[in-house]
Design a protein around this motif. Sequence first.
Motif, PDB file in Angstrom:
ATOM      1  N   TYR A   1       0.870  -1.170   0.000  1.00 11.82           N
ATOM      2  CA  TYR A   1       0.000   0.000   0.000  1.00 11.82           C
ATOM      3  C   TYR A   1       0.905   1.217   0.000  1.00 11.82           C
ATOM      4  O   TYR A   1       1.827   1.322   0.823  1.00 11.82           O
ATOM      5  CB  TYR A   1      -0.899   0.000   1.232  1.00 11.82           C
ATOM      6  N   GLN A   2       0.651   2.142  -0.935  1.00  6.08           N
ATOM      7  CA  GLN A   2       1.587   3.244  -1.093  1.00  6.08           C
ATOM      8  C   GLN A   2       0.915   4.476  -1.673  1.00  6.08           C
ATOM      9  O   GLN A   2      -0.090   4.356  -2.360  1.00  6.08           O
ATOM     10  CB  GLN A   2       2.772   2.790  -1.976  1.00  6.08           C
ATOM     11  N   PRO A   3       1.518   5.673  -1.424  1.00  9.32           N
ATOM     12  CA  PRO A   3       2.667   5.929  -0.551  1.00  9.32           C
ATOM     13  C   PRO A   3       2.210   6.590   0.760  1.00  9.32           C
ATOM     14  O   PRO A   3       1.180   7.267   0.790  1.00  9.32           O
ATOM     15  CB  PRO A   3       3.470   6.935  -1.386  1.00  9.32           C
ATOM     16  N   PHE A   4       2.982   6.417   1.812  1.00 11.59           N
ATOM     17  CA  PHE A   4       2.798   7.201   3.034  1.00 11.59           C
ATOM     18  C   PHE A   4       3.914   8.233   3.063  1.00 11.59           C
ATOM     19  O   PHE A   4       5.089   7.896   3.163  1.00 11.59           O
ATOM     20  CB  PHE A   4       2.838   6.326   4.282  1.00 11.59           C
ATOM     21  N   ARG A   5       3.539   9.497   2.948  1.00 10.31           N
ATOM     22  CA  ARG A   5       4.511  10.570   2.759  1.00 10.31           C
ATOM     23  C   ARG A   5       4.716  11.373   4.044  1.00 10.31           C
ATOM     24  O   ARG A   5       3.834  11.468   4.897  1.00 10.31           O
ATOM     25  CB  ARG A   5       4.052  11.522   1.649  1.00 10.31           C
ATOM     26  N   ASP A   6       5.911  11.973   4.128  1.00 15.22           N
ATOM     27  CA  ASP A   6       6.213  13.044   5.090  1.00 15.22           C
ATOM     28  C   ASP A   6       5.932  12.648   6.529  1.00 15.22           C
ATOM     29  O   ASP A   6       5.301  13.389   7.297  1.00 15.22           O
ATOM     30  CB  ASP A   6       5.416  14.307   4.738  1.00 15.22           C
ATOM     31  N   VAL A   7       6.407  11.477   6.938  1.00 16.96           N
ATOM     32  CA  VAL A   7       6.156  11.039   8.313  1.00 16.96           C
ATOM     33  C   VAL A   7       7.001  11.831   9.308  1.00 16.96           C
ATOM     34  O   VAL A   7       6.545  12.149  10.405  1.00 16.96           O
ATOM     35  CB  VAL A   7       6.405   9.531   8.464  1.00 16.96           C
ATOM     36  N   ASP A   8       8.232  12.153   8.947  1.00 13.95           N
ATOM     37  CA  ASP A   8       9.118  12.827   9.907  1.00 13.95           C
ATOM     38  C   ASP A   8       8.888  14.332   9.871  1.00 13.95           C
ATOM     39  O   ASP A   8       8.494  14.888   8.834  1.00 13.95           O
ATOM     40  CB  ASP A   8      10.582  12.505   9.640  1.00 13.95           C
ATOM     41  N   SER A   9       9.118  14.991  10.981  1.00 15.36           N
ATOM     42  CA  SER A   9       8.902  16.438  11.055  1.00 15.36           C
ATOM     43  C   SER A   9       9.712  17.023  12.190  1.00 15.36           C
ATOM     44  O   SER A   9       9.874  16.396  13.255  1.00 15.36           O
ATOM     45  CB  SER A   9       7.416  16.744  11.262  1.00 15.36           C
TER      46      SER A   9
ATOM     47  N   ASN B   1       1.122  13.003  12.312  1.00 20.26           N
ATOM     48  CA  ASN B   1       1.540  12.041  11.279  1.00 20.26           C
ATOM     49  C   ASN B   1       1.355  10.613  11.766  1.00 20.26           C
ATOM     50  O   ASN B   1       0.968   9.722  11.007  1.00 20.26           O
ATOM     51  CB  ASN B   1       2.981  12.295  10.876  1.00 20.26           C
ATOM     52  N   LEU B   2       1.645  10.387  13.065  1.00 19.62           N
ATOM     53  CA  LEU B   2       1.441   9.041  13.624  1.00 19.62           C
ATOM     54  C   LEU B   2      -0.042   8.662  13.604  1.00 19.62           C
ATOM     55  O   LEU B   2      -0.404   7.513  13.287  1.00 19.62           O
ATOM     56  CB  LEU B   2       1.984   8.978  15.047  1.00 19.62           C
ATOM     57  N   ALA B   3      -0.902   9.626  13.937  1.00 21.75           N
ATOM     58  CA  ALA B   3      -2.344   9.355  13.908  1.00 21.75           C
ATOM     59  C   ALA B   3      -2.797   9.053  12.477  1.00 21.75           C
ATOM     60  O   ALA B   3      -3.640   8.172  12.239  1.00 21.75           O
ATOM     61  CB  ALA B   3      -3.099  10.552  14.477  1.00 21.75           C
ATOM     62  N   ARG B   4      -2.231   9.771  11.523  1.00 17.35           N
ATOM     63  CA  ARG B   4      -2.551   9.515  10.108  1.00 17.35           C
ATOM     64  C   ARG B   4      -2.113   8.111   9.712  1.00 17.35           C
ATOM     65  O   ARG B   4      -2.822   7.406   8.964  1.00 17.35           O
ATOM     66  CB  ARG B   4      -1.864  10.573   9.240  1.00 17.35           C
ATOM     67  N   ALA B   5      -0.946   7.696  10.213  1.00 17.80           N
ATOM     68  CA  ALA B   5      -0.461   6.347   9.904  1.00 17.80           C
ATOM     69  C   ALA B   5      -1.398   5.285  10.475  1.00 17.80           C
ATOM     70  O   ALA B   5      -1.683   4.268   9.821  1.00 17.80           O
ATOM     71  CB  ALA B   5       0.948   6.169  10.456  1.00 17.80           C
ATOM     72  N   GLU B   6      -1.910   5.504  11.699  1.00 19.28           N
ATOM     73  CA  GLU B   6      -2.825   4.531  12.292  1.00 19.28           C
ATOM     74  C   GLU B   6      -4.080   4.374  11.436  1.00 19.28           C
ATOM     75  O   GLU B   6      -4.598   3.261  11.253  1.00 19.28           O
ATOM     76  CB  GLU B   6      -3.205   4.974  13.711  1.00 19.28           C
ATOM     77  N   ALA B   7      -4.547   5.486  10.859  1.00 17.93           N
ATOM     78  CA  ALA B   7      -5.719   5.407   9.987  1.00 17.93           C
ATOM     79  C   ALA B   7      -5.411   4.584   8.736  1.00 17.93           C
ATOM     80  O   ALA B   7      -6.264   3.819   8.249  1.00 17.93           O
ATOM     81  CB  ALA B   7      -6.175   6.813   9.609  1.00 17.93           C
ATOM     82  N   LYS B   8      -4.202   4.714   8.239  1.00 19.40           N
ATOM     83  CA  LYS B   8      -3.815   3.934   7.055  1.00 19.40           C
ATOM     84  C   LYS B   8      -3.651   2.462   7.406  1.00 19.40           C
ATOM     85  O   LYS B   8      -3.909   1.582   6.576  1.00 19.40           O
ATOM     86  CB  LYS B   8      -2.530   4.491   6.445  1.00 19.40           C
TER      87      LYS B   8
ATOM     88  N   VAL C   1      -6.920   0.911   6.959  1.00 14.87           N
ATOM     89  CA  VAL C   1      -7.200   0.654   5.548  1.00 14.87           C
ATOM     90  C   VAL C   1      -6.487  -0.618   5.104  1.00 14.87           C
ATOM     91  O   VAL C   1      -7.070  -1.470   4.405  1.00 14.87           O
ATOM     92  CB  VAL C   1      -6.764   1.845   4.683  1.00 14.87           C
ATOM     93  N   MET C   2      -5.235  -0.766   5.492  1.00 15.01           N
ATOM     94  CA  MET C   2      -4.455  -1.929   5.093  1.00 15.01           C
ATOM     95  C   MET C   2      -5.038  -3.216   5.658  1.00 15.01           C
ATOM     96  O   MET C   2      -4.988  -4.260   5.012  1.00 15.01           O
ATOM     97  CB  MET C   2      -3.008  -1.754   5.535  1.00 15.01           C
ATOM     98  N   SER C   3      -5.601  -3.129   6.836  1.00 14.90           N
ATOM     99  CA  SER C   3      -6.260  -4.305   7.407  1.00 14.90           C
ATOM    100  C   SER C   3      -7.413  -4.748   6.520  1.00 14.90           C
ATOM    101  O   SER C   3      -7.599  -5.940   6.263  1.00 14.90           O
ATOM    102  CB  SER C   3      -6.757  -3.980   8.817  1.00 14.90           C
ATOM    103  N   GLY C   4      -8.177  -3.760   6.013  1.00 14.16           N
ATOM    104  CA  GLY C   4      -9.265  -4.090   5.102  1.00 14.16           C
ATOM    105  C   GLY C   4      -8.754  -4.669   3.794  1.00 14.16           C
ATOM    106  O   GLY C   4      -9.372  -5.571   3.220  1.00 14.16           O
ATOM    107  N   LEU C   5      -7.630  -4.162   3.314  1.00 16.87           N
ATOM    108  CA  LEU C   5      -7.050  -4.656   2.066  1.00 16.87           C
ATOM    109  C   LEU C   5      -6.394  -6.025   2.218  1.00 16.87           C
ATOM    110  O   LEU C   5      -6.147  -6.707   1.217  1.00 16.87           O
ATOM    111  CB  LEU C   5      -5.988  -3.669   1.550  1.00 16.87           C
TER     112      LEU C   5
END
Length: 621
Positions: A63-71, A80-87, A90-94
């Motif tokens: 699953y791609q891409p996850f951008r700009d995680v570091d800040s 960004n971590l919360a955004r990753a958890e949401a993704k 999605v990946m669990s569904g996929l």
Amino acid sequence: MSGVATSIATVCLSGTLAEKLDAVAAAGFDGVEVFEPDLVASPLSATQIRERARTLGLTIDLYQPFRDVDSTDPAQFERNLARAEAKFDVMSGLGCDLMLVCSSPLPTAVRDDAVLVTQLRTLAERAQRRGIRLAYEALAWGTHVNTYWHSWEIVRAVDHPSLGLCLDSFHVLSRGDDPDRIADIPGDKIFFVQWADSPAMAMDVLQWSRHHRNFPGQGSFDLRRFAVALQSSGYRGPWSLEIFNDTFRAGDPVRTARDGLRSLRFLQDSAHCVGDDLFTAPDVEPLGDVVSVRIAAGPGKSSTLQSVLGALGFVPAGRHRDYDLQLWRQGQLTVVVDASPGTVWTAPGLPAHLPALTQIGIRSDDPASWARRAHALAVPADSVGLPGVEPDDAVARVEVTGTTSVDVRAPSSAASWGAAFVPVPGVRTATSVPVLTGVDHVGIAVPDDEWDSVILLLRSVFGMEPHDEPDITDAVGLMRNRSVIAPAGSSTPFRLTLGMVTGLAASTFGTARRGGIGHVAFSCDDIFTAAAAMRRRGFTALPIPSNYYDDLAARFGLPGELLAQMAASGILYDRDADGEFFHLFTPTLGADLFFEVVQRVGGYRGFGDANAAVRIAAQPA
């Protein structure tokens, strides 16, 4: 023939996500990368996409891409971590357990390796709790991390089982980085590999990446070197394609997907010596001479074509017993004129143009081996009988464009083929010393939407290597021009020159275009002898202006006597570091076809493209 698992990113193809999955499965891929914008735009839920992929026999590999995680902003990093958890949801569904994480190109990207290591370790721990792995990729335009070796140093420092590398050949090779050090990275820490080729371009790397990637075999990157290093690392995961290309995104997704799978098979075959788990195509016998061409002329153009062939020294050898085919020969060379009614198309929706080159016949001791290789690379190759010839003399026919095929024939087929023709009474078909000795090269027109596909076919099936040639000036603009040549070791060089028909040039093909593209260039040992023989047969040389010969004198210092002799016969000239090139042309026959006679002196490698503008101006519209 086996091969490692193959995958392709949905961003490579046109259509909806559902249509892309269908095309990927139809092409024969094992898996797919789901590009997030395709998922966001789809009416299907992640679970429905997983089920559709499962039904089609596809795995969802990334699953791609996850951008700009570091800040550098701690609050932003938490978001960004919360955004990753949401993704991760999605990946669990996929049903996908691998996510691509790109290095950041933002001004707020972390520039301290220690801080970046800490942030990526935090993300990896979150991913591990969800049964997910992260493949970290260095974007070539990343603010801080923009080389694969730097990304490996970061991954190694994080030292977490849920964080590994994603290696993308474009990001490595577009920067000119050395791929050999990939062999020093443990294969189990390379989580995913994406392949892309591209022509060499002097432009911003981001724009280059977003618009001008190609499938392996369609560009100029040294992907074999990359593949050898990758195999040495011990990586045994999927080989995937991530191609951003405007033409691909507008084309037929099924055809694009099939080209993509062919490109991965071709790439694996080129590197199979370093790992027996890679796909290997069947070996083939070397190609021999180009011995025949077939030209569709129709009832209205056959007499004009025959007149020019006669001037070139060909004589009528026979007429087919069952079809309106006329056999013309000179020494070992054969031209078949197809005078039967029919339609030849330059491209879908464009008007018919005749005469047109339809077949190129090449000798090989084992045509069947070429058919097997083509089939292994998912290229249709029909074993077809020649009209009126026994099946034992079938040829391997590979369609190169919608109008032109290459026929690989056994030497024995010549006698059987000739037997299908009734000799022309009273015509002596043999000459003691033929003036023309072979086929130097053949030029074919390629529609722009087939360009990359044709390059890949010629490289993968026939092992031909592309060479960029100067663009040709045309009455309706510039025409892209490229040659493809059989590799060293072939008994006789098999050369094709390709001219791209695009845009306005395509819509006006046969009217505004001067000079044409399709042609057959015959070789000779002495072009002045050939020109004199043609004049005796009634040939009138093209009117080459005296300005051209004055320019030759200035550029090359050719003696006046030689220039006068060349001018009398309409002979043009070029020179490179390895030799000289003399050539002359017939007028165009109809909208496109013409003939050329050439003499190579020494090791001249080109095709006299510097003379194209003069040739086009001289040939009648």
